[in-house]
Design a protein around this motif. Structure first.
Motif, PDB file in Angstrom:
ATOM      1  N   ASP A   5     -26.039  45.983  33.596  1.00 25.69           N
ATOM      2  CA  ASP A   5     -25.928  45.137  34.771  1.00 25.69           C
ATOM      3  C   ASP A   5     -25.774  45.998  36.024  1.00 25.69           C
ATOM      4  N   LEU A   6     -25.498  45.364  37.145  1.00 23.21           N
ATOM      5  CA  LEU A   6     -25.417  46.084  38.406  1.00 23.21           C
ATOM      6  C   LEU A   6     -24.250  47.063  38.465  1.00 23.21           C
ATOM      7  N   LYS A   7     -23.299  46.919  37.545  1.00 22.15           N
ATOM      8  CA  LYS A   7     -22.154  47.836  37.505  1.00 22.15           C
ATOM      9  C   LYS A   7     -22.270  48.851  36.367  1.00 22.15           C
ATOM     10  N   GLY A   8     -23.454  48.902  35.738  1.00 21.70           N
ATOM     11  CA  GLY A   8     -23.689  49.885  34.682  1.00 21.70           C
ATOM     12  C   GLY A   8     -23.189  49.492  33.310  1.00 21.70           C
ATOM     13  N   ASP A 148     -25.228  38.406  42.901  1.00 18.38           N
ATOM     14  CA  ASP A 148     -24.802  39.118  44.102  1.00 18.38           C
ATOM     15  C   ASP A 148     -25.539  40.458  44.175  1.00 18.38           C
ATOM     16  N   GLN A 149     -25.909  40.841  45.358  1.00 17.57           N
ATOM     17  CA  GLN A 149     -26.578  42.123  45.560  1.00 17.57           C
ATOM     18  C   GLN A 149     -25.531  43.240  45.544  1.00 17.57           C
ATOM     19  N   PRO A 150     -25.935  44.425  45.037  1.00 16.99           N
ATOM     20  CA  PRO A 150     -24.970  45.534  44.978  1.00 16.99           C
ATOM     21  C   PRO A 150     -24.583  46.022  46.369  1.00 16.99           C
TER      22      PRO A 150
END
Length: 150
Positions: A5-8, A148-150
């Motif tokens: 995901d966007l947080k790895g 949500d965008q990073p």
């Protein structure tokens, strides 16, 4: 399965024992219903709606992948929308769509092949009734919910 995901973090149901057990529990309770059928046809979705009503439950999530793209191409999108009306829904019922990399979409992040979008199913029906979906592109760019965008 190896995607993150966007947080790895890995986000699949095999990433942890707890995630696996959660999905296994849903399956054991018959809360995941795979559908093989024509979503624009007369039986598949309607039969699911009848089953859910008999069991006093509602749709919480409906994963579509990109099947609507093909329903537009086959001229069956309108019937699909009518079939969705046969499902027991709440304001929290959601579609989950996968938008392929062949289509430029504002929700697709750089370096990702797909954009995953959510849409409230009741909003979908209201928008359909208002004629907001003459094309597949109109469908996937109207009233969607994105990460949500990073």
């Amino acid at each position: 399965l190896a995607g993150t995901d966007l947080k790895g973090r890995q986000g699949n149901f095999l990433a942890s024992v707890a995630d696996y057990e959660f999905m296994r529990g849903l399956h054991e309770k018959n809360l995941i219903i795979p559908v093989v059928g024509d979503f624009g046809g007369p039986k598949a979705i309607g039969a699911i709606g009848e089953y859910l009503r008999r069991h006093g439950t509602t749709v919480t999530a409906f994963y579509l992948s990109n099947v609507e793209q093909y329903l537009f191409g086959d001229g069956k999108f309108g019937q699909f929308a009518e079939n969705v009306r046969k499902l027991p829904l709440t304001e929290k019922s959601l579609f989950i769509r996968a938008i392929t990399g062949r289509i430029q979409h504002p929700a697709r992040l750089p370096g990702h092949r797909l954009a995953t979008l959510l849409q409230q199913m009741t909003v979908f029906l209201k928008d359909f009734d208002a004629g907001l979906y003459p094309t597949y592109n109109d469908l996937i760019t109207t009233h969607y919910i994105m990460a949500d965008q990073p």
